[in-house]
Design an enzyme around this catalytic site. Structure first.
Site, mmCIF file in Angstrom:
data_model
loop_
_atom_site.group_PDB
_atom_site.id
_atom_site.type_symbol
_atom_site.label_atom_id
_atom_site.label_comp_id
_atom_site.label_asym_id
_atom_site.label_seq_id
_atom_site.Cartn_x
_atom_site.Cartn_y
_atom_site.Cartn_z
ATOM 1 N N ASP A 58 0.820 -1.202 0.000
ATOM 2 C CA ASP A 58 0.000 0.000 0.000
ATOM 3 C C ASP A 58 0.861 1.262 0.000
ATOM 4 O O ASP A 58 0.539 2.252 -0.658
ATOM 5 C CB ASP A 58 -0.919 0.013 1.225
ATOM 6 N N ASP A 134 -3.480 10.437 5.118
ATOM 7 C CA ASP A 134 -3.698 11.310 6.272
ATOM 8 C C ASP A 134 -2.607 12.353 6.443
ATOM 9 O O ASP A 134 -1.505 12.241 5.892
ATOM 10 C CB ASP A 134 -3.797 10.481 7.565
ATOM 11 N N ARG A 144 5.984 13.956 26.097
ATOM 12 C CA ARG A 144 5.250 15.061 26.708
ATOM 13 C C ARG A 144 3.970 15.273 25.924
ATOM 14 O O ARG A 144 3.725 14.615 24.923
ATOM 15 C CB ARG A 144 6.092 16.340 26.680
ATOM 16 N N ASP A 163 -0.897 13.077 22.294
ATOM 17 C CA ASP A 163 0.208 12.865 21.355
ATOM 18 C C ASP A 163 -0.003 13.579 20.027
ATOM 19 O O ASP A 163 0.934 13.728 19.251
ATOM 20 C CB ASP A 163 0.403 11.373 21.094
ATOM 21 N N THR A 174 -8.476 3.294 7.620
ATOM 22 C CA THR A 174 -8.022 1.967 8.047
ATOM 23 C C THR A 174 -6.525 1.939 8.344
ATOM 24 O O THR A 174 -5.969 0.864 8.559
ATOM 25 C CB THR A 174 -8.350 0.926 6.957
ATOM 26 N N TYR A 176 -3.428 4.735 10.214
ATOM 27 C CA TYR A 176 -3.062 5.244 11.540
ATOM 28 C C TYR A 176 -4.297 5.649 12.341
ATOM 29 O O TYR A 176 -4.386 5.423 13.549
ATOM 30 C CB TYR A 176 -2.099 6.416 11.363
ATOM 31 N N SER A 177 -5.271 6.251 11.684
ATOM 32 C CA SER A 177 -6.483 6.691 12.366
ATOM 33 C C SER A 177 -7.174 5.521 13.066
ATOM 34 O O SER A 177 -7.630 5.642 14.215
ATOM 35 C CB SER A 177 -7.439 7.349 11.367
ATOM 36 N N PHE A 178 -7.256 4.396 12.397
ATOM 37 C CA PHE A 178 -7.881 3.209 12.990
ATOM 38 C C PHE A 178 -7.091 2.741 14.209
ATOM 39 O O PHE A 178 -7.670 2.380 15.237
ATOM 40 C CB PHE A 178 -7.973 2.097 11.950
#
Length: 275
Positions: A58, A134, A144, A163, A174, A176-178
């Site tokens: 991908d 994204d 931090r 973060d 589907t 990093y967000s997932f």
């Protein structure tokens, strides 16, 4: 289609050999084909190219879509690793029916929305890029909190410490967000997904916004004044306090070649079984 351009990821075992095999077979069948290793600039692609074929995963397909978006070419991915969401063909599949479909135009095109990402400092635009998956605004390597304000069309939508924040397309839902707790969104939906990363506030939740919204993200307070924006996992751009990251739907789209009717949910279920 008769004119093809292959992009092989040299870090994927078997990708280069597969590219040479496909090139020879396409030429044997009367087509025109050239190939390149890894990163490709738009000016390296022959002007008569009708389709780009990537061999990798991908990530290889996403990079090609960004590098070559100005050419507005259909793209098809052959997966040389684990099952992917975007790549259409696996390395185990027979190539003959795949090449037959491409040469006889027996396929459909699926359009995927992309996002324009800019960073403005005072009145100057210091950064501009486009993404298929994204844009991620996040803290540095130091453990931090970064405090971010997220607005949609200038109206406060979220303020959180943690973060960072992910602003994703349905295609990127589907990715990093997932992993950060965001929802799975059908790739043909018209949405922008805003997902906080490891938010410290109990009330911080993912937002699924219309693709008509203009999303802005900026730091509201940060002792070290150190945050970054990264687009599709690429090089990070350092943000200063007062910088404004703007994310909105791009007028450009990625066009993916679909050789068979495979439900998005079949892909999701197969992916989860492999995890």
């Amino acid at each position: 289609m008769k004119h093809f351009y292959l992009i092989a990821n040299p870090s994927k075992p078997g990708a280069l050999d597969a590219a040479e095999k496909i090139e020879k077979e396409l030429i044997r069948r009367g087509a025109y084909c050239t190939h390149n290793r890894g990163y490709t600039r738009a000016d390296q692609v022959p002007s008569d190219t009708e389709c780009v074929i990537t061999l990798g995963g991908d990530g290889t397909l996403i990079q090609a879509s960004r590098d070559l978006i100005s050419l507005d070419l259909p793209m098809m991915g052959i997966n040389m690793g684990h099952l992917g969401y975007l790549t259409q063909v696996s390395r185990e599949e027979a190539l003959d029916p795949v090449l037959d479909a491409l040469l006889t135009d027996s396929f459909t095109l699926e359009k995927r929305m992309m996002l324009d990402v800019t960073v403005q400092r005072s009145r100057d635009i210091l950064f501009h890029d486009i993404c298929l998956n994204d844009a991620v605004i996040t803290k540095g390597a130091i453990a931090r909190i970064v405090h971010l304000s997220v607005k949609c069309d200038g109206v406060q939508a979220m303020e959180c410490g943690g973060d960072g924040v992910i602003v994703a397309t349905p295609t990127g839902s589907t990715a990093y967000s997932f992993s950060a707790g965001g929802p799975i969104v059908e790739p043909e939906a018209n949405n922008i997904i805003i997902t906080p990363i490891c938010a410290h506030e109990v009330g911080s939740r993912c937002i699924v916004a219309s693709d008509r919204r203009v999303v802005t993200v900026e730091m509201v307070r940060n002792a070290r004044r150190n945050a970054y924006v990264s687009v599709d996992g690429g090089r990070a751009f350092r943000l200063n306090l007062g910088d404004v990251v703007t994310v909105q739907k791009s007028h450009l789209e990625t066009k993916l070649v679909r050789l068979k009717e495979r439900s998005f949910y079949d892909v999701v279920n197969a992916k989860f079984k492999k995890v």
